[in-house]
Design a protein around this motif. Structure first.
Motif, PDB file in Angstrom:
ATOM      1  N   LEU A 161       0.837  -1.187   0.000  1.00 36.45           N
ATOM      2  CA  LEU A 161       0.000   0.000   0.000  1.00 36.45           C
ATOM      3  C   LEU A 161       0.878   1.245   0.000  1.00 36.45           C
ATOM      4  CD1 LEU A 161      -2.760  -1.066   2.585  1.00 36.45           C
ATOM      5  CD2 LEU A 161      -2.681  -1.438   0.119  1.00 36.45           C
ATOM      6  N   ASP A 162       0.407   2.314  -0.649  1.00 34.84           N
ATOM      7  CA  ASP A 162       1.250   3.495  -0.820  1.00 34.84           C
ATOM      8  C   ASP A 162       1.384   4.341   0.448  1.00 34.84           C
ATOM      9  OD1 ASP A 162      -1.326   4.405  -0.772  1.00 34.84           O
ATOM     10  OD2 ASP A 162      -1.213   5.590  -2.603  1.00 34.84           O
ATOM     11  N   LYS A 163       0.523   4.063   1.441  1.00 32.29           N
ATOM     12  CA  LYS A 163       0.643   4.749   2.727  1.00 32.29           C
ATOM     13  C   LYS A 163      -0.026   3.909   3.805  1.00 32.29           C
ATOM     14  CE  LYS A 163      -3.555   7.587   2.361  1.00 32.29           C
ATOM     15  NZ  LYS A 163      -4.112   8.955   2.413  1.00 32.29           N
ATOM     16  N   ASN A 164       0.085   4.350   5.041  1.00 29.76           N
ATOM     17  CA  ASN A 164      -0.493   3.611   6.154  1.00 29.76           C
ATOM     18  C   ASN A 164      -1.993   3.910   6.268  1.00 29.76           C
ATOM     19  OD1 ASN A 164      -0.586   3.811   9.695  1.00 29.76           O
ATOM     20  ND2 ASN A 164      -0.479   1.940   8.521  1.00 29.76           N
ATOM     21  N   TYR A 165      -2.809   2.984   5.737  1.00 29.14           N
ATOM     22  CA  TYR A 165      -4.263   3.161   5.744  1.00 29.14           C
ATOM     23  C   TYR A 165      -4.903   2.612   7.014  1.00 29.14           C
ATOM     24  CZ  TYR A 165      -4.136   4.469   0.804  1.00 29.14           C
ATOM     25  OH  TYR A 165      -3.897   5.107  -0.388  1.00 29.14           O
ATOM     26  N   GLY A 166      -4.189   1.773   7.748  1.00 32.92           N
ATOM     27  CA  GLY A 166      -4.757   1.162   8.941  1.00 32.92           C
ATOM     28  C   GLY A 166      -5.060  -0.308   8.714  1.00 32.92           C
ATOM     29  N   GLN A 167      -5.208  -1.017   9.819  1.00 33.90           N
ATOM     30  CA  GLN A 167      -5.329  -2.474   9.769  1.00 33.90           C
ATOM     31  C   GLN A 167      -6.517  -2.960   8.956  1.00 33.90           C
ATOM     32  OE1 GLN A 167      -6.440  -4.584  13.410  1.00 33.90           O
ATOM     33  NE2 GLN A 167      -4.760  -6.010  13.048  1.00 33.90           N
ATOM     34  N   HIS A 168      -7.683  -2.321   9.116  1.00 36.86           N
ATOM     35  CA  HIS A 168      -8.886  -2.835   8.457  1.00 36.86           C
ATOM     36  C   HIS A 168      -8.808  -2.689   6.937  1.00 36.86           C
ATOM     37  CE1 HIS A 168     -11.217  -3.714  12.095  1.00 36.86           C
ATOM     38  NE2 HIS A 168     -10.585  -2.683  12.606  1.00 36.86           N
ATOM     39  N   TYR A 169      -8.245  -1.582   6.455  1.00 33.89           N
ATOM     40  CA  TYR A 169      -8.082  -1.431   5.007  1.00 33.89           C
ATOM     41  C   TYR A 169      -7.021  -2.393   4.472  1.00 33.89           C
ATOM     42  CZ  TYR A 169     -11.215   2.340   3.751  1.00 33.89           C
ATOM     43  OH  TYR A 169     -12.343   3.068   3.471  1.00 33.89           O
ATOM     44  N   ALA A 170      -5.977  -2.640   5.265  1.00 33.91           N
ATOM     45  CA  ALA A 170      -4.969  -3.617   4.852  1.00 33.91           C
ATOM     46  C   ALA A 170      -5.590  -5.012   4.761  1.00 33.91           C
ATOM     47  CB  ALA A 170      -3.804  -3.605   5.840  1.00 33.91           C
ATOM     48  N   GLN A 171      -6.432  -5.359   5.737  1.00 35.60           N
ATOM     49  CA  GLN A 171      -7.142  -6.633   5.691  1.00 35.60           C
ATOM     50  C   GLN A 171      -8.020  -6.708   4.444  1.00 35.60           C
ATOM     51  OE1 GLN A 171      -9.061  -6.251   9.529  1.00 35.60           O
ATOM     52  NE2 GLN A 171      -7.774  -7.835  10.436  1.00 35.60           N
ATOM     53  N   LEU A 172      -8.719  -5.624   4.162  1.00 39.85           N
ATOM     54  CA  LEU A 172      -9.616  -5.587   3.009  1.00 39.85           C
ATOM     55  C   LEU A 172      -8.853  -5.769   1.700  1.00 39.85           C
ATOM     56  CD1 LEU A 172     -12.499  -5.148   1.981  1.00 39.85           C
ATOM     57  CD2 LEU A 172     -12.055  -2.694   1.977  1.00 39.85           C
ATOM     58  N   ALA A 173      -7.673  -5.142   1.599  1.00 38.70           N
ATOM     59  CA  ALA A 173      -6.848  -5.301   0.396  1.00 38.70           C
ATOM     60  C   ALA A 173      -6.467  -6.759   0.199  1.00 38.70           C
ATOM     61  CB  ALA A 173      -5.600  -4.429   0.500  1.00 38.70           C
ATOM     62  N   GLY A 174      -6.145  -7.437   1.290  1.00 38.35           N
ATOM     63  CA  GLY A 174      -5.811  -8.852   1.206  1.00 38.35           C
ATOM     64  C   GLY A 174      -7.014  -9.709   0.857  1.00 38.35           C
ATOM     65  N   ILE A 175      -8.133  -9.418   1.484  1.00 36.16           N
ATOM     66  CA  ILE A 175      -9.363 -10.190   1.237  1.00 36.16           C
ATOM     67  C   ILE A 175      -9.796 -10.069  -0.220  1.00 36.16           C
ATOM     68  CG2 ILE A 175     -11.835 -10.300   1.780  1.00 36.16           C
ATOM     69  CD1 ILE A 175     -11.002  -9.435   4.674  1.00 36.16           C
ATOM     70  N   ASP A 176      -9.681  -8.872  -0.800  1.00 38.57           N
ATOM     71  CA  ASP A 176     -10.054  -8.669  -2.204  1.00 38.57           C
ATOM     72  C   ASP A 176      -9.252  -9.560  -3.141  1.00 38.57           C
ATOM     73  OD1 ASP A 176     -12.030  -6.818  -1.707  1.00 38.57           O
ATOM     74  OD2 ASP A 176     -10.762  -5.069  -2.021  1.00 38.57           O
ATOM     75  N   ASN A 177      -8.028  -9.917  -2.730  1.00 31.48           N
ATOM     76  CA  ASN A 177      -7.159 -10.735  -3.581  1.00 31.48           C
ATOM     77  C   ASN A 177      -7.140 -12.211  -3.182  1.00 31.48           C
ATOM     78  OD1 ASN A 177      -5.369  -8.876  -5.498  1.00 31.48           O
ATOM     79  ND2 ASN A 177      -5.722  -7.763  -3.600  1.00 31.48           N
ATOM     80  N   ALA A 178      -7.885 -12.572  -2.151  1.00 34.14           N
ATOM     81  CA  ALA A 178      -7.890 -13.946  -1.653  1.00 34.14           C
ATOM     82  C   ALA A 178      -8.705 -14.866  -2.556  1.00 34.14           C
ATOM     83  CB  ALA A 178      -8.440 -13.980  -0.234  1.00 34.14           C
ATOM     84  N   LYS A 179      -8.192 -16.062  -2.777  1.00 31.75           N
ATOM     85  CA  LYS A 179      -8.870 -17.056  -3.627  1.00 31.75           C
ATOM     86  C   LYS A 179      -9.419 -18.235  -2.818  1.00 31.75           C
ATOM     87  CE  LYS A 179      -7.852 -15.020  -7.574  1.00 31.75           C
ATOM     88  NZ  LYS A 179      -7.167 -13.826  -7.014  1.00 31.75           N
TER      89      LYS A 179
END
Length: 261
Positions: free
Chosen positions: A68-86
């Protein structure tokens, strides 16, 4: 497949150990694992560590790195991972080794064997914090229970697992201050809790400060209750009443005293 989401922030030392533990877990249980590290705007060498872990384990299990290009916080980081999870089952955990990988099989078993369960929280049964934070957390939980009308938010954790079927609802539940627990409370039909023993922190200190705890609680109130609607309705009614009173005053001034307006 099991997708494991790990938001990482300046956690260089712990990531190598965590990757080794997950490798042993895969070997022991023969899991089809997908590990997703999300670098949440780290200021240290975390991204290079993630790339090195991926290179060292490329023939052992699937590893995805997201920066991520900056520190968005834990929940957005989780969401970024979930969006890419298979994976059909998705597990989120912290990067600080306080979420033992030995409990992943228990989370998987609850979700895989029980069709009715769609979310499992792994709760620490021996939470140890300083007295000020304990008091502050107690106050916040009381406030949350008052505004949200339930005590479900007393029992949430960043160490949790859920079925990928929840992802389709997640796409329409996107706010400026996205909170994963808020989403789960609104959409998960059957929540199961398991209890774990978290080890002492080995490296650094928690990034989840009291101020962040307060901000998260504030977001939960405004995203998971009808409080904002009540406030807007109250303000609208108040201004309407003021407008009516002003109108009546002007009309009375004109008809009783003949004052032109």
């Amino acid at each position: 497949m099991i997708s494991i989401i790990i938001p990482a922030f300046n956690s260089n030392k712990s990531l190598f150990i965590l990757a080794a533990q997950l490798k042993q877990l895969k070997k022991r249980h023969n899991y089809n694992l997908e590990i997703i590290f999300v670098d949440d705007g780290s200021t240290k060498n975390t991204w290079n560590v993630i790339k090195k872990i991926k290179k060292l384990n490329s023939n052992k299990f699937k590893i995805i790195g997201i920066k991520l290009d900056k520190n968005y916080g834990q929940h957005y980081a989780q969401l970024a991972g979930i969006d890419n999870a298979k994976g059909k089952i998705i597990i989120t955990m912290d990067d600080d080794l306080q979420h033992p990988t030995k409990y992943i099989p228990k989370i998987f078993k609850e979700l895989n064997n029980k069709k009715s369960v769609d979310l499992v929280y792994a709760l620490d049964k021996n939470i140890s914090r300083n007295p000020i934070r304990i008091l502050f957390s107690l106050i916040l939980k009381t406030v949350l229970k008052f505004f949200l009308g339930n005590d479900k938010f007393d029992k949430t954790s960043s160490f949790c697992g859920f079925k990928s079927s929840l992802k389709k609802d997640m796409k329409k539940y996107r706010f400026s201050n996205f909170n994963l627990d808020s989403f789960f409370i609104n959409y998960a039909k059957n929540i199961k809790n398991i209890y774990i023993d978290s080890p002492p922190r080995k490296f650094g200190k928690t990034n989840y400060s009291t101020s962040k705890l307060f901000k998260t609680s504030f977001d939960l109130i405004f995203e998971s209750s009808n409080l904002p609607l009540k406030i807007s309705n109250f303000v609208g009614i108040l201004f309407s009443l003021v407008g009516i009173l002003i109108f009546l005053y002007v009309v009375l001034e004109f008809y009783i005293y003949g004052i032109e307006v």
